[in-house]
Design a protein around this motif. Structure first.
Motif, PDB file in Angstrom:
ATOM      1  N   THR A 185       1.000  -1.375   0.110  1.00  0.00           N
ATOM      2  CA  THR A 185       0.068  -0.015  -0.105  1.00  0.00           C
ATOM      3  C   THR A 185       0.948   1.141   0.027  1.00  0.00           C
ATOM      4  N   TRP A 186       2.126   1.282   0.970  1.00  0.00           N
ATOM      5  CA  TRP A 186       2.799   2.492   0.919  1.00  0.00           C
ATOM      6  C   TRP A 186       3.384   2.364  -0.702  1.00  0.00           C
ATOM      7  N   ASP A 187       3.850   1.301  -1.126  1.00  0.00           N
ATOM      8  CA  ASP A 187       4.522   1.644  -2.378  1.00  0.00           C
ATOM      9  C   ASP A 187       3.649   1.974  -3.442  1.00  0.00           C
ATOM     10  N   GLY A 188       2.479   2.109  -3.230  1.00  0.00           N
ATOM     11  CA  GLY A 188       1.328   2.551  -4.178  1.00  0.00           C
ATOM     12  C   GLY A 188       1.115   4.228  -4.083  1.00  0.00           C
ATOM     13  N   LEU A 189       1.371   4.421  -2.584  1.00  0.00           N
ATOM     14  CA  LEU A 189       1.213   5.797  -2.372  1.00  0.00           C
ATOM     15  C   LEU A 189       2.181   6.822  -2.606  1.00  0.00           C
ATOM     16  N   LEU A 190       3.518   6.401  -2.511  1.00  0.00           N
ATOM     17  CA  LEU A 190       4.777   7.214  -2.509  1.00  0.00           C
ATOM     18  C   LEU A 190       5.063   7.915  -3.627  1.00  0.00           C
ATOM     19  N   PRO A 191       4.881   7.101  -4.900  1.00  0.00           N
ATOM     20  CA  PRO A 191       5.415   7.729  -6.198  1.00  0.00           C
ATOM     21  C   PRO A 191       4.928   9.214  -6.359  1.00  0.00           C
ATOM     22  N   GLU A 192       3.434   9.422  -5.979  1.00  0.00           N
ATOM     23  CA  GLU A 192       2.885  10.746  -6.522  1.00  0.00           C
ATOM     24  C   GLU A 192       2.892  11.473  -5.268  1.00  0.00           C
ATOM     25  N   ARG A 193       3.708  10.982  -4.184  1.00  0.00           N
ATOM     26  CA  ARG A 193       3.835  11.853  -3.065  1.00  0.00           C
ATOM     27  C   ARG A 193       5.291  12.071  -2.667  1.00  0.00           C
ATOM     28  N   ARG A 194       6.205  11.655  -3.557  1.00  0.00           N
ATOM     29  CA  ARG A 194       7.650  11.562  -3.185  1.00  0.00           C
ATOM     30  C   ARG A 194       8.052  13.009  -2.531  1.00  0.00           C
ATOM     31  N   ASP A 195       7.735  13.942  -3.346  1.00  0.00           N
ATOM     32  CA  ASP A 195       8.549  15.324  -3.104  1.00  0.00           C
ATOM     33  C   ASP A 195       7.921  15.671  -1.852  1.00  0.00           C
ATOM     34  N   GLY A 196       8.473  16.436  -1.013  1.00  0.00           N
ATOM     35  CA  GLY A 196       7.955  16.854   0.342  1.00  0.00           C
ATOM     36  C   GLY A 196       8.441  16.346   1.508  1.00  0.00           C
ATOM     37  N   VAL A 197       8.654  15.090   1.644  1.00  0.00           N
ATOM     38  CA  VAL A 197       8.913  14.278   2.731  1.00  0.00           C
ATOM     39  C   VAL A 197      10.434  13.364   2.690  1.00  0.00           C
ATOM     40  N   ARG A 198      11.066  13.251   3.762  1.00  0.00           N
ATOM     41  CA  ARG A 198      12.159  12.479   3.719  1.00  0.00           C
ATOM     42  C   ARG A 198      12.063  11.296   4.463  1.00  0.00           C
ATOM     43  N   VAL A 199      11.908  10.351   3.871  1.00  0.00           N
ATOM     44  CA  VAL A 199      11.704   8.831   4.492  1.00  0.00           C
ATOM     45  C   VAL A 199      13.015   8.206   5.012  1.00  0.00           C
ATOM     46  N   GLU A 200      13.291   8.337   6.418  1.00  0.00           N
ATOM     47  CA  GLU A 200      14.588   8.069   6.710  1.00  0.00           C
ATOM     48  C   GLU A 200      14.369   6.640   7.408  1.00  0.00           C
ATOM     49  N   GLY A 201      13.091   6.008   7.719  1.00  0.00           N
ATOM     50  CA  GLY A 201      12.915   4.725   8.538  1.00  0.00           C
ATOM     51  C   GLY A 201      11.835   3.844   8.149  1.00  0.00           C
ATOM     52  N   ILE A 202      11.582   2.728   8.765  1.00  0.00           N
ATOM     53  CA  ILE A 202      10.546   1.933   8.568  1.00  0.00           C
ATOM     54  C   ILE A 202      10.238   1.658  10.078  1.00  0.00           C
ATOM     55  N   HIS A 203       9.039   1.613  10.460  1.00  0.00           N
ATOM     56  CA  HIS A 203       8.634   1.471  12.093  1.00  0.00           C
ATOM     57  C   HIS A 203       7.576   0.474  12.061  1.00  0.00           C
ATOM     58  N   PHE A 204       7.709  -0.313  13.024  1.00  0.00           N
ATOM     59  CA  PHE A 204       6.368  -1.175  13.339  1.00  0.00           C
ATOM     60  C   PHE A 204       6.269  -1.475  14.624  1.00  0.00           C
ATOM     61  N   HIS A 205       5.148  -1.976  15.302  1.00  0.00           N
ATOM     62  CA  HIS A 205       5.002  -2.466  16.555  1.00  0.00           C
ATOM     63  C   HIS A 205       3.950  -3.481  16.570  1.00  0.00           C
ATOM     64  N   LEU A 206       4.329  -4.473  17.101  1.00  0.00           N
ATOM     65  CA  LEU A 206       3.584  -5.793  17.277  1.00  0.00           C
ATOM     66  C   LEU A 206       3.099  -5.800  18.894  1.00  0.00           C
ATOM     67  N   ASN A 207       1.889  -6.391  18.852  1.00  0.00           N
ATOM     68  CA  ASN A 207       1.213  -6.740  20.071  1.00  0.00           C
ATOM     69  C   ASN A 207       1.789  -7.963  20.532  1.00  0.00           C
ATOM     70  N   GLY A 208       2.125  -8.142  21.914  1.00  0.00           N
ATOM     71  CA  GLY A 208       2.586  -9.446  22.613  1.00  0.00           C
ATOM     72  C   GLY A 208       4.112  -9.200  22.526  1.00  0.00           C
ATOM     73  N   TYR A 209       4.759 -10.479  22.839  1.00  0.00           N
ATOM     74  CA  TYR A 209       6.045 -10.383  23.320  1.00  0.00           C
ATOM     75  C   TYR A 209       7.094 -11.474  22.453  1.00  0.00           C
ATOM     76  N   SER A 210       6.327 -12.025  21.486  1.00  0.00           N
ATOM     77  CA  SER A 210       7.071 -12.987  20.757  1.00  0.00           C
ATOM     78  C   SER A 210       8.344 -12.878  20.083  1.00  0.00           C
ATOM     79  N   ALA A 211       9.415 -13.167  20.250  1.00  0.00           N
ATOM     80  CA  ALA A 211      10.790 -13.026  19.559  1.00  0.00           C
ATOM     81  C   ALA A 211      10.367 -13.541  18.086  1.00  0.00           C
ATOM     82  N   ALA A 212      10.046 -14.670  18.016  1.00  0.00           N
ATOM     83  CA  ALA A 212       9.715 -15.129  16.809  1.00  0.00           C
ATOM     84  C   ALA A 212       9.126 -14.197  15.622  1.00  0.00           C
ATOM     85  N   GLU A 213       8.196 -13.668  16.225  1.00  0.00           N
ATOM     86  CA  GLU A 213       7.433 -12.615  15.370  1.00  0.00           C
ATOM     87  C   GLU A 213       8.054 -11.608  15.118  1.00  0.00           C
ATOM     88  N   ARG A 214       8.804 -10.895  16.009  1.00  0.00           N
ATOM     89  CA  ARG A 214       9.801  -9.931  15.885  1.00  0.00           C
ATOM     90  C   ARG A 214      10.705 -10.087  14.646  1.00  0.00           C
TER      91      ARG A 214
END
Length: 476
Positions: A185-214
């Motif tokens: 979904t992000w890949d589909g949004l970014l081309p037309e909105r490329r100018d104006g922001v600096r994408v420096e990272g990827i962020h996620f947060h998972l529920n729970g405490y599973s090392a395997a899921e991380r």
């Protein structure tokens, strides 16, 4: 450590003994100092010593370094509102994860700069975005509307806002989430909105405490980082959010025994009115998913090593793949770095029984003042009896109740054993409440004041500046 005999016996009918730090034992070993804190600041009072913070964060940094990975820790401010946390984090060289305009503004006004901050608020006001952009803080973007808002503000100010894209992991092994968008979904949004922001990272947060899921989520994020870089985005980090486990309890055997006894507790002798605490399958005698896992075998550094050593294809590991890309790994722990940093003290108001004879102890507090989103706080309180306390009752088993005018106003839903009774003037000390338990749900319903927050300043206990900032009044 101070002599534990300074407190009188109190434990769950099925005991769950909390781990403590030396500073906690020192305080609890001085009943008159405990009483003085309650007398000066009211009941309840949140007592904080942030000395363990740097040690806990250092355990994570060292574990990552041993696997060849650069780790930056951004402490989750939402886990505790005290300004003492902000100052302790900055003094330890840690970043701060902020989740509201107030949290962000307070950090900036206290001297933090944008490089030390990441903004992860689930809903972002224009004021929050403007302040973050002006400060040069990274904004974790959740959706296309936020991306448009940030781009618009950046264009108005003639700057490129620093952003991380929040990833909703698409692997079917990971539960669906309301947060973020899929990489596709992000890949589909970014081309037309490329100018104006600096994408420096990827962020996620998972529920729970599973090392395997991380590990699963990190592998997906790493593959996406390649595509983003190929498209010209200067991705420099992957942020795995929070959910780093800790243990509150001294003994695994007690944790197991409680759930085994609850599973067989047909008479409802362990909890309020037979509450199952969300136990889905009583026959299995496993901890309920509605309750935080108060005992965990793999915590902090050991847990992170499991994540980083997980396979990532080509006989490689997650750690090796992060390092090969020159990426920085980031995390946003709350309770796991605040482990050992807090105690909540509350004084006894009354002793009585329900109309059907269930013994109760009323405390000058309400249930939101020692509770997270978990179904209960599963650590036995320590019981302090100052010299000026009244005459104790006979021994009994009963429940702690609070100040809200509802039948279900239980401080703890587990039955406690008071083998030396309870006196008016006794003080309940709830152990290790610094991470989320003090502040994430606190309520001033009935116009009762919020608990005061005090922090150790090197020579004694002083009122934290947050009480001035949010207008928590001093109480007699």
């Amino acid at each position: 450590m101070a002599d534990r005999a300074a407190t009188v016996p109190c434990e769950g009918v099925s005991a769950l003994t909390g781990r403590t730090e030396p500073w906690m034992e020192e305080l609890l070993g001085d009943p008159e100092q405990v009483a003085a804190l309650v007398s000066e600041h009211g009941s309840p009072v949140n007592v904080l010593d942030f000395e363990p913070l740097a040690r806990n964060a250092g355990e994570l940094v060292d574990a990552a370094s041993a696997e060849g990975v650069r780790l930056s820790v951004f402490v989750a401010r939402k886990a505790n509102k005290a300004m003492g946390l902000v100052r302790a984090a900055r003094a330890a060289g840690l970043g701060i994860d902020v989740a509201s305009h107030a949290e962000l503004s307070q950090c900036l006004e206290d001297g933090a700069d944008g490089e030390e901050l990441i903004v992860t608020a689930a809903v972002k006001s224009q004021a929050l975005i403007e302040t973050a952009v002006d400060a040069g803080a990274v904004l974790s973007l959740d959706n296309a509307d936020e991306l448009d808002d940030v781009r618009r503000i950046g264009l108005l100010r003639g700057v490129e806002p620093r952003v991380a894209l929040r990833l909703a992991v698409s692997d079917p092994a990971i539960a669906p989430t309301r947060f973020g968008l899929t990489a596709q979904t992000w890949d589909g949004l970014l081309p037309e909105r490329r100018d104006g922001v600096r994408v420096e990272g990827i962020h996620f947060h998972l529920n729970g405490y599973s090392a395997a899921e991380r590990a699963i989520a990190l592998r997906e994020a790493l593959e996406w980082s390649d595509r983003l870089r190929d498209a010209g985005h200067p991705v420099a980090f992957v942020d795995m959010g929070g959910g780093i486990p800790m243990s509150y309890l001294e003994q695994r055997s007690q944790w197991r025994a409680f759930w085994e006894r609850l599973a067989d507790d047909g008479a409802g002798s362990l909890t309020w009115r037979g509450d199952r605490l969300g136990l889905v399958d009583p026959g299995a005698a496993r901890p309920s998913p509605a309750v935080y896992p108060y005992w965990q075998e793999s915590v902090r550094g050991a847990w992170l090593r499991e994540v980083l050593r997980a396979p990532a294809g080509d006989r490689s590991s997650v750690a090796a793949q992060i390092a090969a890309r020159g990426l920085e790994l980031r995390c946003e722990p709350g309770r796991s770095v605040l482990d050992g940093c807090g105690i909540t003290l509350a004084s006894v108001a009354f002793r009585k029984a329900t109309s059907d004879g269930v013994p109760l102890v009323g405390l000058h507090m309400n249930r939101t003042q020692v509770r997270s989103t978990s179904a209960d706080f599963m650590v036995d309180p320590r019981w302090v009896r100052p010299a000026e306390a009244g005459i104790p009752s006979d021994a009994f088993d009963g429940f702690l109740v609070g100040a809200y005018c509802v039948e279900d106003e239980l401080i703890l839903r587990r039955k406690l054993r008071f083998s030396e009774g309870v006196a008016r003037g006794d003080i309940a000390a709830f152990i290790n409440t610094g991470g989320y338990l003090m502040h994430i749900l606190e309520s001033a319903s009935h116009q009762l004041p919020l608990a005061a927050t005090v922090v150790r300043d090197g020579v004694g206990w002083v009122r934290d500046d947050i009480d001035v900032l949010v207008g928590t009044p001093a109480r007699a």
